[in-house]
Scaffold this motif. Structure first.
Motif, PDB file in Angstrom:
ATOM      1  N   ASN A   1     -24.571  57.856 -58.609  1.00 49.61           N
ATOM      2  CA  ASN A   1     -25.219  59.107 -59.024  1.00 49.61           C
ATOM      3  C   ASN A   1     -24.257  60.286 -58.907  1.00 49.61           C
ATOM      4  O   ASN A   1     -24.225  61.156 -59.787  1.00 49.61           O
ATOM      5  CB  ASN A   1     -26.473  59.353 -58.192  1.00 49.61           C
ATOM      6  N   LEU A   2     -23.476  60.321 -57.834  1.00 47.59           N
ATOM      7  CA  LEU A   2     -22.496  61.387 -57.651  1.00 47.59           C
ATOM      8  C   LEU A   2     -21.460  61.372 -58.772  1.00 47.59           C
ATOM      9  O   LEU A   2     -21.140  62.409 -59.360  1.00 47.59           O
ATOM     10  CB  LEU A   2     -21.813  61.239 -56.285  1.00 47.59           C
ATOM     11  N   LEU A   3     -20.941  60.181 -59.077  1.00 48.87           N
ATOM     12  CA  LEU A   3     -19.951  60.076 -60.148  1.00 48.87           C
ATOM     13  C   LEU A   3     -20.534  60.476 -61.499  1.00 48.87           C
ATOM     14  O   LEU A   3     -19.855  61.110 -62.306  1.00 48.87           O
ATOM     15  CB  LEU A   3     -19.382  58.654 -60.211  1.00 48.87           C
ATOM     16  N   CYS A   4     -21.779  60.131 -61.749  1.00 51.35           N
ATOM     17  CA  CYS A   4     -22.423  60.527 -63.011  1.00 51.35           C
ATOM     18  C   CYS A   4     -22.576  62.043 -63.093  1.00 51.35           C
ATOM     19  O   CYS A   4     -22.349  62.636 -64.151  1.00 51.35           O
ATOM     20  CB  CYS A   4     -23.777  59.846 -63.143  1.00 51.35           C
ATOM     21  N   ASP A   5     -22.937  62.660 -61.964  1.00 50.82           N
ATOM     22  CA  ASP A   5     -23.075  64.116 -61.950  1.00 50.82           C
ATOM     23  C   ASP A   5     -21.738  64.791 -62.196  1.00 50.82           C
ATOM     24  O   ASP A   5     -21.652  65.757 -62.967  1.00 50.82           O
ATOM     25  CB  ASP A   5     -23.651  64.590 -60.614  1.00 50.82           C
ATOM     26  N   VAL A   6     -20.682  64.286 -61.564  1.00 52.57           N
ATOM     27  CA  VAL A   6     -19.348  64.860 -61.751  1.00 52.57           C
ATOM     28  C   VAL A   6     -18.877  64.614 -63.179  1.00 52.57           C
ATOM     29  O   VAL A   6     -18.282  65.485 -63.810  1.00 52.57           O
ATOM     30  CB  VAL A   6     -18.349  64.269 -60.720  1.00 52.57           C
ATOM     31  N   HIS A   7     -19.167  63.420 -63.697  1.00 55.61           N
ATOM     32  CA  HIS A   7     -18.770  63.063 -65.055  1.00 55.61           C
ATOM     33  C   HIS A   7     -19.356  64.026 -66.076  1.00 55.61           C
ATOM     34  O   HIS A   7     -18.688  64.421 -67.037  1.00 55.61           O
ATOM     35  CB  HIS A   7     -19.223  61.628 -65.358  1.00 55.61           C
ATOM     36  N   ALA A   8     -20.569  64.432 -65.858  1.00 57.32           N
ATOM     37  CA  ALA A   8     -21.245  65.330 -66.797  1.00 57.32           C
ATOM     38  C   ALA A   8     -20.558  66.690 -66.884  1.00 57.32           C
ATOM     39  O   ALA A   8     -20.593  67.334 -67.936  1.00 57.32           O
ATOM     40  CB  ALA A   8     -22.703  65.501 -66.393  1.00 57.32           C
ATOM     41  N   SER A   9     -19.920  67.109 -65.797  1.00 56.61           N
ATOM     42  CA  SER A   9     -19.293  68.432 -65.800  1.00 56.61           C
ATOM     43  C   SER A   9     -17.764  68.363 -65.802  1.00 56.61           C
ATOM     44  O   SER A   9     -17.099  69.386 -65.653  1.00 56.61           O
ATOM     45  CB  SER A   9     -19.765  69.229 -64.575  1.00 56.61           C
ATOM     46  N   ALA A  10     -17.186  67.167 -65.979  1.00 57.25           N
ATOM     47  CA  ALA A  10     -15.735  67.008 -65.908  1.00 57.25           C
ATOM     48  C   ALA A  10     -15.066  67.301 -67.252  1.00 57.25           C
ATOM     49  O   ALA A  10     -15.682  67.193 -68.308  1.00 57.25           O
ATOM     50  CB  ALA A  10     -15.399  65.585 -65.464  1.00 57.25           C
ATOM     51  N   ASP A  11     -13.771  67.615 -67.149  1.00 54.65           N
ATOM     52  CA  ASP A  11     -13.008  67.805 -68.385  1.00 54.65           C
ATOM     53  C   ASP A  11     -12.546  66.441 -68.898  1.00 54.65           C
ATOM     54  O   ASP A  11     -12.685  65.416 -68.236  1.00 54.65           O
ATOM     55  CB  ASP A  11     -11.822  68.744 -68.159  1.00 54.65           C
ATOM     56  N   ALA A  12     -11.989  66.415 -70.071  1.00 49.33           N
ATOM     57  CA  ALA A  12     -11.627  65.163 -70.754  1.00 49.33           C
ATOM     58  C   ALA A  12     -10.602  64.352 -69.961  1.00 49.33           C
ATOM     59  O   ALA A  12     -10.638  63.122 -69.986  1.00 49.33           O
ATOM     60  CB  ALA A  12     -11.109  65.463 -72.148  1.00 49.33           C
ATOM     61  N   ASP A  13      -9.697  65.010 -69.255  1.00 49.87           N
ATOM     62  CA  ASP A  13      -8.671  64.292 -68.493  1.00 49.87           C
ATOM     63  C   ASP A  13      -9.263  63.535 -67.299  1.00 49.87           C
ATOM     64  O   ASP A  13      -8.742  62.501 -66.907  1.00 49.87           O
ATOM     65  CB  ASP A  13      -7.597  65.271 -67.994  1.00 49.87           C
ATOM     66  N   THR A  14     -10.318  64.039 -66.744  1.00 49.30           N
ATOM     67  CA  THR A  14     -10.926  63.448 -65.555  1.00 49.30           C
ATOM     68  C   THR A  14     -11.902  62.333 -65.892  1.00 49.30           C
ATOM     69  O   THR A  14     -12.137  61.444 -65.075  1.00 49.30           O
ATOM     70  CB  THR A  14     -11.671  64.548 -64.757  1.00 49.30           C
TER      71      THR A  14
ATOM     72  N   LEU B   1     -11.829  59.601 -67.786  1.00 50.12           N
ATOM     73  CA  LEU B   1     -11.366  58.214 -67.720  1.00 50.12           C
ATOM     74  C   LEU B   1     -11.297  57.733 -66.272  1.00 50.12           C
ATOM     75  O   LEU B   1     -11.753  56.634 -65.954  1.00 50.12           O
ATOM     76  CB  LEU B   1     -10.010  58.065 -68.405  1.00 50.12           C
ATOM     77  N   SER B   2     -10.762  58.539 -65.395  1.00 45.74           N
ATOM     78  CA  SER B   2     -10.678  58.179 -63.982  1.00 45.74           C
ATOM     79  C   SER B   2     -12.076  57.976 -63.387  1.00 45.74           C
ATOM     80  O   SER B   2     -12.297  57.035 -62.615  1.00 45.74           O
ATOM     81  CB  SER B   2      -9.931  59.266 -63.203  1.00 45.74           C
ATOM     82  N   LEU B   3     -12.999  58.854 -63.755  1.00 49.37           N
ATOM     83  CA  LEU B   3     -14.373  58.730 -63.253  1.00 49.37           C
ATOM     84  C   LEU B   3     -15.046  57.464 -63.771  1.00 49.37           C
ATOM     85  O   LEU B   3     -15.777  56.799 -63.042  1.00 49.37           O
ATOM     86  CB  LEU B   3     -15.185  59.965 -63.638  1.00 49.37           C
ATOM     87  N   ARG B   4     -14.772  57.122 -65.006  1.00 45.98           N
ATOM     88  CA  ARG B   4     -15.362  55.898 -65.572  1.00 45.98           C
ATOM     89  C   ARG B   4     -14.834  54.660 -64.859  1.00 45.98           C
ATOM     90  O   ARG B   4     -15.575  53.715 -64.622  1.00 45.98           O
ATOM     91  CB  ARG B   4     -15.084  55.812 -67.072  1.00 45.98           C
ATOM     92  N   GLU B   5     -13.542  54.665 -64.533  1.00 49.15           N
ATOM     93  CA  GLU B   5     -12.969  53.533 -63.796  1.00 49.15           C
ATOM     94  C   GLU B   5     -13.611  53.413 -62.410  1.00 49.15           C
ATOM     95  O   GLU B   5     -13.937  52.312 -61.960  1.00 49.15           O
ATOM     96  CB  GLU B   5     -11.456  53.695 -63.672  1.00 49.15           C
ATOM     97  N   ARG B   6     -13.791  54.531 -61.747  1.00 51.70           N
ATOM     98  CA  ARG B   6     -14.453  54.516 -60.438  1.00 51.70           C
ATOM     99  C   ARG B   6     -15.892  54.037 -60.558  1.00 51.70           C
ATOM    100  O   ARG B   6     -16.360  53.250 -59.751  1.00 51.70           O
ATOM    101  CB  ARG B   6     -14.434  55.917 -59.813  1.00 51.70           C
ATOM    102  N   LEU B   7     -16.578  54.523 -61.581  1.00 62.38           N
ATOM    103  CA  LEU B   7     -17.966  54.117 -61.791  1.00 62.38           C
ATOM    104  C   LEU B   7     -18.057  52.618 -62.087  1.00 62.38           C
ATOM    105  O   LEU B   7     -18.969  51.945 -61.597  1.00 62.38           O
ATOM    106  CB  LEU B   7     -18.598  54.934 -62.926  1.00 62.38           C
ATOM    107  N   ASP B   8     -17.091  52.090 -62.836  1.00 61.89           N
ATOM    108  CA  ASP B   8     -17.068  50.648 -63.093  1.00 61.89           C
ATOM    109  C   ASP B   8     -16.900  49.861 -61.793  1.00 61.89           C
ATOM    110  O   ASP B   8     -17.564  48.842 -61.591  1.00 61.89           O
ATOM    111  CB  ASP B   8     -15.936  50.282 -64.058  1.00 61.89           C
ATOM    112  N   ARG B   9     -16.035  50.327 -60.904  1.00 60.74           N
ATOM    113  CA  ARG B   9     -15.830  49.649 -59.615  1.00 60.74           C
ATOM    114  C   ARG B   9     -17.097  49.727 -58.761  1.00 60.74           C
ATOM    115  O   ARG B   9     -17.490  48.753 -58.123  1.00 60.74           O
ATOM    116  CB  ARG B   9     -14.641  50.242 -58.868  1.00 60.74           C
TER     117      ARG B   9
END
Length: 137
Positions: free
Chosen positions: A61-74, A76-84
């Motif tokens: 949930n935290l990663l999804c919240d951050v993902h919603a407000s992240a810039d394009a560079d961030t 991909l990294s968030l998606r990899e973390r969310l996958d893990r």
């Protein structure tokens, strides 16, 4: 019930529809040590994986919240973390389900013996905390 781990065991079994007679633990262990140790191990696995599931769900949930407000560079990294996190969550869910099935089989095996350690109980009564939820098998 002064031991916290026994309180967790008692509550976990109630949640699964079983009543635990802690005063019978030593006697049951003397008669069926393998089954009692399996019961304890399976309950511990369920408790541990449930803690993992809670932590991993919160992390997702935290990663999804951050993902919603992240810039394009961030992103991909968030998606990899969310996958893990999702992979670890899937593993924890499978382990909990496997341990729950094993716990139910062990409880039924103990019920079928002379042991009074485990009996069935009404899950709805157990969930509301009513003290006389145990029934005879």
């Amino acid at each position: 019930m002064s031991e916290p781990h026994l309180d967790v065991l008692h509550r976990l079994l109630q949640h699964q529809g079983y009543a635990l007679a802690l005063d019978e633990l030593a006697q049951a262990c003397a008669q069926q040590p393998d089954e009692v140790c399996a019961l304890l191990s399976q309950a511990a696995t369920i408790a541990a994986t449930q803690a993992q599931i809670t932590a991993l769900t919160d992390a997702a949930n935290l990663l999804c919240d951050v993902h919603a407000s992240a810039d394009a560079d961030t992103v991909l990294s968030l998606r990899e973390r969310l996958d893990r996190v999702a992979s670890a969550l899937t593993t924890a869910l499978a382990q909990r389900d496997k341990a729950t099935a094993a716990l139910r089989r062990t409880c039924q095996a103990l019920i079928s013996t002379d042991s009074a350690l485990v009996t069935t109980c009404d899950v709805t009564s157990a969930a509301t905390g009513q003290p006389d939820a145990a029934t005879t098998p």
